[in-house]
Design an enzyme around this catalytic site. Sequence first.
Site, PDB file in Angstrom:
ATOM      1  N   SER A  19     -73.020  -9.867  -2.356  1.00  0.00           N
ATOM      2  CA  SER A  19     -73.225  -9.892  -3.811  1.00  0.00           C
ATOM      3  C   SER A  19     -72.099  -9.226  -4.571  1.00  0.00           C
ATOM      4  CB  SER A  19     -74.552  -9.207  -4.132  1.00  0.00           C
ATOM      5  OG  SER A  19     -74.536  -7.897  -3.590  1.00  0.00           O
ATOM      6  N   THR A 121     -75.492  -5.476  -7.676  1.00  0.00           N
ATOM      7  CA  THR A 121     -74.247  -4.975  -8.272  1.00  0.00           C
ATOM      8  C   THR A 121     -73.991  -3.605  -7.682  1.00  0.00           C
ATOM      9  OG1 THR A 121     -74.667  -6.104 -10.363  1.00  0.00           O
ATOM     10  CG2 THR A 121     -73.184  -4.229 -10.466  1.00  0.00           C
ATOM     11  N   THR A 138     -69.616  -7.037  -9.338  1.00  0.00           N
ATOM     12  CA  THR A 138     -70.565  -7.963  -8.714  1.00  0.00           C
ATOM     13  C   THR A 138     -69.970  -9.370  -8.637  1.00  0.00           C
ATOM     14  OG1 THR A 138     -72.826  -8.859  -8.849  1.00  0.00           O
ATOM     15  CG2 THR A 138     -71.678  -8.567 -10.925  1.00  0.00           C
ATOM     16  N   ARG A 148     -70.616 -18.754 -15.655  1.00  0.00           N
ATOM     17  CA  ARG A 148     -71.708 -17.845 -16.042  1.00  0.00           C
ATOM     18  C   ARG A 148     -71.234 -16.389 -15.931  1.00  0.00           C
ATOM     19  NH1 ARG A 148     -74.534 -13.399 -13.380  1.00  0.00           N
ATOM     20  NH2 ARG A 148     -76.597 -13.269 -14.283  1.00  0.00           N
ATOM     21  N   VAL A 149     -71.467 -15.614 -16.970  1.00  0.00           N
ATOM     22  CA  VAL A 149     -71.122 -14.193 -16.940  1.00  0.00           C
ATOM     23  C   VAL A 149     -72.422 -13.410 -17.059  1.00  0.00           C
ATOM     24  CG1 VAL A 149     -69.923 -12.331 -18.144  1.00  0.00           C
ATOM     25  CG2 VAL A 149     -68.837 -14.578 -17.924  1.00  0.00           C
ATOM     26  N   ASP A 151     -74.456  -9.398 -16.870  1.00  0.00           N
ATOM     27  CA  ASP A 151     -74.429  -8.164 -17.674  1.00  0.00           C
ATOM     28  C   ASP A 151     -73.293  -7.225 -17.284  1.00  0.00           C
ATOM     29  OD1 ASP A 151     -75.999  -8.028 -15.148  1.00  0.00           O
ATOM     30  OD2 ASP A 151     -76.008  -5.888 -15.620  1.00  0.00           O
ATOM     31  N   THR A 171     -78.494  -2.977 -12.561  1.00  0.00           N
ATOM     32  CA  THR A 171     -78.391  -4.055 -11.596  1.00  0.00           C
ATOM     33  C   THR A 171     -79.649  -4.912 -11.725  1.00  0.00           C
ATOM     34  OG1 THR A 171     -78.112  -4.650  -9.264  1.00  0.00           O
ATOM     35  CG2 THR A 171     -79.357  -2.654  -9.694  1.00  0.00           C
ATOM     36  N   GLY A 172     -79.558  -6.155 -11.250  1.00  0.00           N
ATOM     37  CA  GLY A 172     -80.700  -7.055 -11.371  1.00  0.00           C
ATOM     38  C   GLY A 172     -80.298  -8.306 -12.127  1.00  0.00           C
TER      39      GLY A 172
HETATM   40  N1  ASP Z   1     -76.539  -8.024 -12.611  1.00  0.00           N
HETATM   41  C1  ASP Z   1     -75.853  -8.949 -11.769  1.00  0.00           C
HETATM   42  C2  ASP Z   1     -75.676 -10.260 -12.500  1.00  0.00           C
HETATM   43  O1  ASP Z   1     -76.618 -10.737 -13.094  1.00  0.00           O
HETATM   44  C3  ASP Z   1     -76.501  -9.192 -10.459  1.00  0.00           C
HETATM   45  C4  ASP Z   1     -77.226  -8.011  -9.865  1.00  0.00           C
HETATM   46  O2  ASP Z   1     -76.932  -6.868 -10.165  1.00  0.00           O
HETATM   47  O3  ASP Z   1     -78.152  -8.200  -9.082  1.00  0.00           O
HETATM   48  O4  ASP Z   1     -74.623 -10.817 -12.441  1.00  0.00           O
END
Ligand code: ASP
Length: 254
Positions: A19, A121, A138, A148-149, A151, A171-172
């Site tokens: 990731s 991330t 990430t 696609r961008v 957060d 993260t998420g």
């Molecule tokens: N936040 C990251 C994104 O959406 C992915 C992650 O942290 O799980 O690109």
Amino acid sequence: MDSVERGVIAVEMNRRVHSVGRGGLPNTSGQVELDAAWMEGSQLRAGGVAALRDILPAVSVARKVMEKTPHVLLVGEGAEGFARQQGFRPQRLLTKESIRLWREWKRNQASSGASGSGHDTVGVIGWHKGHTIVACSTSGLPWKLPGRVGDSPIIGAGLYADDQAGAAVATGIGEEILRFSVTSRVVEAMRRGASAQNACEGVIRFMIRRKPETTKTMVAVLAVRKDGQCGVAATRGVFSAYIRKDKRITELRS
Ligand code: ASP
């Protein structure tokens, strides 16, 4: 800054982490696009790159954006051109394993668009005598649409730092984090006097109240207040952060 950068780079270079950086899972067209950023809490300087292809470490390119340009965010070809100009050489970000996983996804492509799992991330907050600095990196959601961008390179969403309050990193699912300006809210809560833990929990609770479906998605945030106190919270499951202080590492769980 150097310690924070080293922490992020260690994960970017680890091809077993699917990731972040090398080995990160690609978008629908099989290309890895990286997002990374920095913010420092003294002068509120910030720098990031988004949808960066073929260059590592993305966090080091983001640092150069902060230190060498008057800008905060460079994307796509512009980010890649800047990185080359700064001496970064093109590299292969795909690995045998990430290609295999992409092919498998292609074959079973039941649903188009990004998947809800396999994302993450790396976020690192540095604190030294009240000064805060934060960086993250990430490859975003696997099988995302090209361009696609998330957060992570967006100040106030994926990361924020202000020495007058503290710093936070998230993260998420990036779309949820962007919608709620998660790290900006956490830092503002600490500015109003909340503990780092209450600030993180308060923002996650607000997200769930405002949009109950948020509980079905993963969002986690960690924060360090200006006095060094730490906090972490997540929409679901248990999320662990690690605190390293004087060579001792302790775990902090949501
Ligand atoms: N936040 C990251 C994104 O959406 C992915 C992650 O942290 O799980 O690109």
